[in-house]
Design a protein around this motif. Structure first.
Motif, mmCIF file in Angstrom:
data_model
loop_
_atom_site.group_PDB
_atom_site.id
_atom_site.type_symbol
_atom_site.label_atom_id
_atom_site.label_comp_id
_atom_site.label_asym_id
_atom_site.label_seq_id
_atom_site.Cartn_x
_atom_site.Cartn_y
_atom_site.Cartn_z
ATOM 1 N N GLY A 88 0.825 -1.220 0.000
ATOM 2 C CA GLY A 88 0.000 0.000 0.000
ATOM 3 C C GLY A 88 0.850 1.256 0.000
ATOM 4 N N ALA A 89 1.969 1.237 0.769
ATOM 5 C CA ALA A 89 2.881 2.391 0.787
ATOM 6 C C ALA A 89 3.657 2.479 -0.519
ATOM 7 N N ILE A 90 4.046 1.322 -1.061
ATOM 8 C CA ILE A 90 4.817 1.298 -2.317
ATOM 9 C C ILE A 90 3.965 1.785 -3.480
ATOM 10 N N ASP A 91 2.661 1.542 -3.418
ATOM 11 C CA ASP A 91 1.753 1.973 -4.500
ATOM 12 C C ASP A 91 1.775 3.479 -4.723
ATOM 13 N N SER A 92 2.099 4.241 -3.676
ATOM 14 C CA SER A 92 2.127 5.702 -3.815
ATOM 15 C C SER A 92 3.464 6.199 -4.363
ATOM 16 N N ILE A 93 4.422 5.280 -4.564
ATOM 17 C CA ILE A 93 5.730 5.652 -5.108
ATOM 18 C C ILE A 93 5.626 5.745 -6.633
ATOM 19 N N PRO A 94 6.065 6.853 -7.237
ATOM 20 C CA PRO A 94 6.033 6.953 -8.707
ATOM 21 C C PRO A 94 7.152 6.092 -9.313
ATOM 22 N N VAL A 95 6.889 4.794 -9.445
ATOM 23 C CA VAL A 95 7.926 3.836 -9.839
ATOM 24 C C VAL A 95 8.535 4.173 -11.194
ATOM 25 N N HIS A 96 7.735 4.764 -12.104
ATOM 26 C CA HIS A 96 8.259 5.126 -13.430
ATOM 27 C C HIS A 96 9.333 6.209 -13.346
ATOM 28 N N GLU A 97 9.471 6.849 -12.180
ATOM 29 C CA GLU A 97 10.476 7.915 -12.015
ATOM 30 C C GLU A 97 11.713 7.437 -11.254
#
Length: 392
Positions: A88-97
């Motif tokens: 849930g916390a990782i989902d808010s990380i802009p992984v594409h960046e």
């Protein structure tokens, strides 16, 4: 290099918190996103820079926010059970960046040493970005259970990440130093080394471009192939000049400049030797390292290509590796010239062998103690137990 950092357990959370403080202080913008995961509520509340909505308390149904008490099997179980909360916390990380994930944990306790390998395995299954670990080994004076935890966590963690960078507290704790003061200084050492390493290649507006750029792809290539990595560091204070720059140092503008350039080259090669042969984050023999990366940071007038090339060639000779990359990181206002050396794929590491041997002995001792404890209990209650009826 842009990183998504996740601190698992008390030590991991504190180091990630320190990275965010370093980012704000230096403007390096390494940490694109940060989270902390713990079974102990008090540890999460003690963080200063990680935002509250990115602090994840797991295992509430089992340990009620009080931690796992150095039980890393329990730490691993809770991490697996509550992985959706972490996600849930990782989902808010802009992984594409981000260029990579970095999972940070102390390997001696329970939550981090048990949970970090579980999280790394989960991230690798879902994302295509590299997943690195930064594992912190406990000091040898911290006790057998912490050594046992570290040995078991290390051999699990190293298999679940694309590369495990290691920092050994044993090599850095000073005699007579308070525990709190010691850990604060150690965290500063960790962040300084890895901050310069990951900050290389990031160009801010108005900042000078490096002559030999080290970008995230070169760090990724150095860390590729898995295994264990260690980092060397050396610095020297300098007075920044008001004029001149990297290009003027390279031009043949007369005898003074030639002498100046030769002095700069010698200074760089000396710093490279100090970094490689001095105190590494994980002490080891550098010969046999599979890959290496050399980053030179400081005011641009104190950097030159010849020094970097000479330092890189020396590193090739010492490691025996054909994969030695290098470059500079112009850093105005630094007040120092620093060399960071990343040695990847190191295998001649006496500390790890010693750690595993001590852990095996500790495990044998624990088994003996448990067996003896069971026998003592049997003796204690067996004398007259036949005359008493059991409740159930």
């Amino acid at each position: 290099m842009k990183l998504a950092m996740i601190g698992f357990g008390q030590a991991g959370g504190k180091v990630v918190d320190k990275f965010l403080e370093y980012d704000k202080r230096t403007g390096s913008e390494i940490v694109r996103a940060a989270a902390a995961v713990n079974t102990a509520k008090a540890d999460l509340m003690g963080l200063e820079h990680i935002s509250e909505d990115q602090r994840v308390l797991i295992g509430q149904s089992r340990v009620k926010g009080h931690g796992v008490g150095a039980d890393n099997e329990l730490g691993a179980e809770i991490a697996e059970e509550d992985i959706d909360e972490v996600q849930g916390a990782i989902d808010s990380i802009p992984v594409h960046e981000v260029d990579a994930f970095l999972v940070v944990a102390g390997l001696g306790g329970g939550t981090g040493s048990g949970g970090a390998p579980v999280l790394a395995k989960h991230l690798k299954r879902i994302y295509t970005e590299p997943v690195y670990g930064l594992g912190i080994l406990p000091g040898s004076d911290e006790g057998g259970i912490y050594t046992l935890n570290a040995a078991r966590s290390f051999q699990t963690f190293v298999r679940e990440v694309d590369n495990l960078m290691v920092f050994d507290n044993d090599a850095w704790r000073k005699t007579g130093e308070s525990v709190q003061g010691g850990y604060e200084e150690i965290n500063e050492e960790i962040v300084r080394r890895f901050g310069i390493l990951f900050g290389a290649g990031e160009i801010q507006q108005g900042q000078e471009v490096a002559e030999s750029v080290v970008d995230s792809s070169e760090i990724i290539n150095t860390l590729s192939g898995g295994g264990v990595s260690t980092v060397g560091y050396a610095e020297e204070e300098v007075e920044e000049r008001s004029s001149g720059g990297l290009l003027s140092r390279l031009r043949d503008d007369g005898d003074d400049d030639e002498l100046d350039s030769a002095h700069t080259t010698n200074r760089i090669t000396s710093l490279v030797r100090k970094a490689a042969l001095g105190r590494l984050t994980l002490p080891c023999e550098i010969e046999g390292a599979e890959r290496a990366l050399l980053v030179l940071a400081g005011p641009p007038e104190y950097l030159n290509r010849k020094g970097i090339e000479r330092g890189r060639k020396w590193l090739e000779e010492q490691t025996g590796s054909m994969e030695v990359r290098g470059g500079d990181y112009p850093y105005r206002g630094a007040g120092f010239v620093a060399t960071v050396i990343l040695l990847a794929g190191v295998t001649n590491v006496p500390r790890i062998k010693e750690l595993q041997q001590v852990a095996i002995e500790a495990q044998d001792n624990l088994d003996e103690i448990r067996e003896e404890s069971d026998n003592n209990l049997d003796e204690l209650v067996s004398d007259d137990s036949d005359e008493l009826e059991s409740l159930f």
